[in-house]
Design an enzyme around this catalytic site. Sequence first.
Site, short mmCIF file in Angstrom:
data_model
loop_
_atom_site.label_atom_id
_atom_site.label_comp_id
_atom_site.label_asym_id
_atom_site.label_seq_id
_atom_site.Cartn_x
_atom_site.Cartn_y
_atom_site.Cartn_z
N THR A 161 -4.70 4.44 10.33
CA THR A 161 -4.33 5.24 9.15
C THR A 161 -5.60 5.83 8.54
OG1 THR A 161 -4.67 3.50 7.51
CG2 THR A 161 -2.53 3.50 8.63
N ASP A 217 3.73 8.40 -5.02
CA ASP A 217 2.29 8.29 -4.72
C ASP A 217 1.53 8.97 -5.85
OD1 ASP A 217 -0.29 8.21 -3.38
OD2 ASP A 217 0.81 8.02 -1.50
N LYS A 222 -4.27 -9.47 -1.82
CA LYS A 222 -3.22 -9.54 -0.80
C LYS A 222 -2.64 -10.95 -0.69
CE LYS A 222 -3.34 -5.21 0.50
NZ LYS A 222 -2.18 -4.32 0.23
N LEU A 268 0.70 4.09 6.36
CA LEU A 268 1.88 3.25 6.63
C LEU A 268 3.08 3.70 5.80
CD1 LEU A 268 0.18 -0.30 6.71
CD2 LEU A 268 0.45 1.36 8.57
N TYR A 306 -10.18 -7.76 -2.23
CA TYR A 306 -9.06 -7.30 -1.39
C TYR A 306 -8.22 -8.49 -0.90
CZ TYR A 306 -6.62 -4.65 2.25
OH TYR A 306 -5.66 -4.07 3.04
N1 NAI Z 1 -4.49 0.47 7.64
C1 NAI Z 1 -4.62 -0.80 7.87
O1 NAI Z 1 -5.15 -1.22 8.91
C2 NAI Z 1 -4.08 -1.81 6.90
C3 NAI Z 1 -3.51 -1.46 5.69
N2 NAI Z 1 -3.01 -2.46 4.87
C4 NAI Z 1 -2.35 -2.13 3.62
O2 NAI Z 1 -1.30 -1.22 3.86
C5 NAI Z 1 -1.10 -0.38 2.73
C6 NAI Z 1 -1.13 1.06 3.17
O3 NAI Z 1 -2.43 1.33 3.69
P1 NAI Z 1 -2.77 2.64 4.54
O4 NAI Z 1 -1.54 3.37 4.82
O5 NAI Z 1 -3.64 2.19 5.63
O6 NAI Z 1 -3.68 3.39 3.48
P2 NAI Z 1 -3.73 4.91 3.01
O7 NAI Z 1 -4.99 5.01 2.24
O8 NAI Z 1 -3.47 5.82 4.14
O9 NAI Z 1 -2.49 5.01 2.00
C7 NAI Z 1 -2.47 4.36 0.78
C8 NAI Z 1 -1.68 5.22 -0.19
O10 NAI Z 1 -1.61 4.52 -1.43
C9 NAI Z 1 -1.77 5.45 -2.46
N3 NAI Z 1 -2.22 4.80 -3.68
C10 NAI Z 1 -3.42 4.22 -3.92
N4 NAI Z 1 -3.48 3.76 -5.19
C11 NAI Z 1 -2.27 4.05 -5.75
C12 NAI Z 1 -1.71 3.83 -7.03
N5 NAI Z 1 -2.39 3.24 -8.02
N6 NAI Z 1 -0.44 4.25 -7.26
C13 NAI Z 1 0.25 4.87 -6.28
N7 NAI Z 1 -0.22 5.12 -5.06
C14 NAI Z 1 -1.47 4.71 -4.79
C15 NAI Z 1 -2.80 6.45 -1.92
O11 NAI Z 1 -2.76 7.67 -2.64
C16 NAI Z 1 -2.38 6.57 -0.48
O12 NAI Z 1 -1.47 7.63 -0.29
C17 NAI Z 1 -2.19 -0.76 1.73
O13 NAI Z 1 -1.64 -1.64 0.80
C18 NAI Z 1 -3.24 -1.46 2.58
O14 NAI Z 1 -3.99 -2.38 1.84
C19 NAI Z 1 -3.06 -3.76 5.22
C20 NAI Z 1 -3.62 -4.13 6.38
C21 NAI Z 1 -4.18 -3.20 7.31
C1 LIG Z 2 -8.19 -2.59 4.75
C2 LIG Z 2 -9.16 -3.20 5.72
C3 LIG Z 2 -10.16 -4.02 5.01
C4 LIG Z 2 -11.13 -3.15 4.26
O1 LIG Z 2 -11.41 -3.50 3.16
C5 LIG Z 2 -11.70 -1.96 4.96
C6 LIG Z 2 -10.63 -1.19 5.71
C7 LIG Z 2 -11.26 -0.09 6.55
C8 LIG Z 2 -12.05 0.87 5.72
C9 LIG Z 2 -13.03 0.15 4.88
C10 LIG Z 2 -14.30 0.61 4.81
C11 LIG Z 2 -15.22 0.13 3.86
O2 LIG Z 2 -16.37 0.48 3.85
C12 LIG Z 2 -14.67 -0.80 2.83
C13 LIG Z 2 -13.67 -1.74 3.43
C14 LIG Z 2 -12.54 -1.01 4.07
C15 LIG Z 2 -11.71 -0.39 2.97
C16 LIG Z 2 -9.85 -2.15 6.55
C17 LIG Z 2 -8.73 -1.58 7.36
C18 LIG Z 2 -7.86 -2.76 7.66
C19 LIG Z 2 -8.40 -3.91 6.82
C20 LIG Z 2 -7.29 -4.82 6.47
O3 LIG Z 2 -6.56 -4.81 5.51
C21 LIG Z 2 -7.04 -5.78 7.43
O4 LIG Z 2 -6.18 -6.55 7.31
#
Ligand code: NAI
Ligand SMILES: C[C@]12CC(=O)[C@H]3[C@@H](CCC4=CC(=O)CC[C@@]43C)[C@@H]1CC[C@@H]2C(=O)C=O
Length: 255
Positions: free
Chosen positions: A197, A35, A166, A16, A162
Amino acid sequence: MIKNAVAVVTGGASGLGRATVERLAKQGARVVMADLGSSKGNEVAKELGDNVVFVPVDVTSEKDVTTALETAKDKFGRLDLAVNCAGTATAVRTYNFNKNAAHRLDDFTRVLMVNTVGTFNVIRLSAGLMGTNEPNQDGQRGVIVNTASVAAYDGQIGQAAYSASKAAVVGMTLPIARDLSTQGIRICTIAPGLFNTPMLAALPEKVRTFLAKSIPFPQRLGEPSEYAHLVQAIYENPLMNGETIRIDGALRMQP
Ligand SMILES: NC(=O)C1=CN([C@@H]2O[C@H](COP(=O)(O)OP(=O)(O)OC[C@H]3O[C@@H](n4cnc5c(N)ncnc54)[C@H](O)[C@@H]3O)[C@@H](O)[C@H]2O)C=CC1
Ligand SMILES: C[C@]12CC(=O)[C@H]3[C@@H](CCC4=CC(=O)CC[C@@]43C)[C@@H]1CC[C@@H]2C(=O)C=O
């Protein structure tokens, strides 16, 4: 308008955050991509051109975040937008009765440190820099966008850490909007559902398809560009403040 704005995006090297950096840069903004040093930040920034600079940052570190903000100031002159995308997740039950083992406290703390404390760290330091901006005609000096999750509301089995991390981001949004209102700084939080992602790519295809089917409409994973679109909408709409916006196709996660 986003053109010529200066932004910091944490977690900007992936998912994202990366889509947000790409959209902002394409629209003429200048962006500090913050990052982890271990991320693909350098490669991604090179791909995106001169208006994107990578700074290795751990969001839990005051020193690292300060360096990223100083880079925004030194290289681009100001900070208008801070987007918190850095995040981490874990899936552990509160107590595993088969193994007679409690959720490790350090796992719980790690998730809260990155998702909650890291987000607040970026907010508080960004606000300081935005406060030095000349206000626009509306009195606005800057905008902050956080990333929570629908897990803040409907956390699933194994998501105690988690979901708590959030929900805290959702909870801090209104009081921070009130705190920063005197300086004309807005803050909103986005609560994404299921997005395509690397975080989700870790799951088997079968699970991803099953998850997508649980979304009422549209019945597919969200694209990171759709999240980035909302970041821009929040930035450009002066009345959006203190609110958390779900972007989830009406998904309500099952236990
Ligand atoms: N992918 C999904 O379906 C969803 C994602 N989210 C949230 O959206 C955000 C982005 O997630 P994604 O793009 O899916 O994950 P992603 O794993 O592709 O990107 C996360 C980024 O955060 C960086 N990161 C992790 N720990 C860090 C730290 N201590 N300092 C600086 N950077 C750090 C990682 O290196 C990575 O580049 C997260 O906060 C996640 O919890 C929320 C709901 C759904
Ligand atoms: C982030 C989210 C909820 C989770 O914790 C899982 C993630 C997909 C990959 C995962 C695999 C695992 O074995 C541990 C849990 C988790 C990291 C999910 C993607 C979207 C979920 C979320 O935030 C929904 O709102």
